[in-house]
Design a protein around this motif. Structure first.
Motif, PDB file in Angstrom:
ATOM      1  N   ARG A  99      -5.494  -2.075  -4.940  1.00  0.00           N
ATOM      2  CA  ARG A  99      -4.660  -1.928  -3.741  1.00  0.00           C
ATOM      3  C   ARG A  99      -3.761  -0.695  -3.856  1.00  0.00           C
ATOM      4  N   ARG A 100      -3.139  -0.550  -5.009  1.00  0.00           N
ATOM      5  CA  ARG A 100      -2.228   0.571  -5.240  1.00  0.00           C
ATOM      6  C   ARG A 100      -2.953   1.918  -5.093  1.00  0.00           C
ATOM      7  N   LEU A 117      -3.848   2.533  -1.371  1.00  0.00           N
ATOM      8  CA  LEU A 117      -2.647   2.937  -0.637  1.00  0.00           C
ATOM      9  C   LEU A 117      -2.293   4.391  -0.940  1.00  0.00           C
ATOM     10  N   HIS A 118      -2.401   4.780  -2.194  1.00  0.00           N
ATOM     11  CA  HIS A 118      -2.095   6.161  -2.562  1.00  0.00           C
ATOM     12  C   HIS A 118      -3.098   7.124  -1.938  1.00  0.00           C
ATOM     13  N   HIS A 171      -0.257   5.925   2.041  1.00  0.00           N
ATOM     14  CA  HIS A 171       0.580   4.802   2.498  1.00  0.00           C
ATOM     15  C   HIS A 171       0.733   4.790   4.016  1.00  0.00           C
ATOM     16  N   SER A 172      -0.370   5.021   4.728  1.00  0.00           N
ATOM     17  CA  SER A 172      -0.314   4.988   6.198  1.00  0.00           C
ATOM     18  C   SER A 172      -1.564   4.331   6.759  1.00  0.00           C
ATOM     19  N   SER A 179       3.332   4.156   8.940  1.00  0.00           N
ATOM     20  CA  SER A 179       3.585   4.041   7.506  1.00  0.00           C
ATOM     21  C   SER A 179       4.841   3.210   7.312  1.00  0.00           C
ATOM     22  N   ASP A 187       6.240  -0.782   5.141  1.00  0.00           N
ATOM     23  CA  ASP A 187       6.068  -1.688   4.008  1.00  0.00           C
ATOM     24  C   ASP A 187       4.983  -2.739   4.210  1.00  0.00           C
ATOM     25  N   LEU A 208       1.799  -2.936   5.062  1.00  0.00           N
ATOM     26  CA  LEU A 208       0.428  -2.456   5.212  1.00  0.00           C
ATOM     27  C   LEU A 208      -0.539  -3.419   4.533  1.00  0.00           C
ATOM     28  N   THR A 226      -6.489   1.528   4.349  1.00  0.00           N
ATOM     29  CA  THR A 226      -5.165   0.963   4.593  1.00  0.00           C
ATOM     30  C   THR A 226      -4.988   0.797   6.100  1.00  0.00           C
ATOM     31  N   CYS A 231      -2.259  -1.178   9.211  1.00  0.00           N
ATOM     32  CA  CYS A 231      -1.072  -1.985   9.510  1.00  0.00           C
ATOM     33  C   CYS A 231      -1.571  -3.353   9.995  1.00  0.00           C
TER      34      CYS A 231
END
Length: 165
Positions: free
Chosen positions: A68-69, A72-73, A77-78, A85, A87, A89, A110, A112
């Motif tokens: 996941r990390r 997101l990177h 993170h959008s 973008s 928190d 997501l 990623t 929303c």
């Protein structure tokens, strides 16, 4: 003082090291300076920002974990549908799992919560939702570390040595 990008003899990025370690490699003659920022360590020794090893170092291929990390990177993170973008997501399967879509770099983006719910159990085309960029597997594990430095504005000179940023 800063970090230094270390290039292999073939100019491919190997890792990021401290300025002290880079200066030691330069003094020992194991590396040559490629870029500097104008600051000096001592007289006639500019502070390096990019160095290149004189001898080629063979590096074994290392698989980048699909986490996941890391996703997101990669996606900055959008949301890859609307650009939001924040928190809250989530991760979205481009081709839903119920339709045979698996867990892969090319199938997870990623999103929303709003876009993920709107897309539901459909493909982006069926939901009339275009992806902002095609999901892809990063070129190397070093990719993540280097992009952080480039996007922060600290080391713009690194960009010409890294593919895909």
């Amino acid at each position: 003082m800063g970090k230094v990008l270390v290039l292999n003899a073939s100019y491919e990025p190997l890792n990021i090291t401290s300025w002290r370690r880079a200066v030691v490699l330069l003094i020992k003659g194991k590396a040559e300076q490629v870029e500097h920022n104008g600051k000096v360590v001592y007289a006639e020794m500019p502070l390096p920002t990019v160095i290149r090893l004189r001898q080629y170092v063979r590096v074994p291929y290392k698989e980048i974990p699909l986490t996941r990390r890391n996703i997101l990177h990669r996606d900055a993170h959008s949301c890859q549908y609307c650009g939001y973008s924040g928190d809250d997501l989530t991760l979205d399967h481009v081709v839903p799992r119920s339709r045979g879509g698996g867990d892969s770099w090319e199938n997870i983006v990623t999103a929303c919560v709003r876009c993920n719910v709107k897309k539901g159990n459909r493909t982006p085309k069926e939901a009339s939702m275009l992806l902002r960029q095609t999901p892809h597997k990063p070129h190397s594990g070093l990719y993540f570390e280097v992009t952080k430095h480039i996007k922060s504005g600290l080391h713009q000179e690194w960009q010409k040595y890294v593919i895909g940023i």
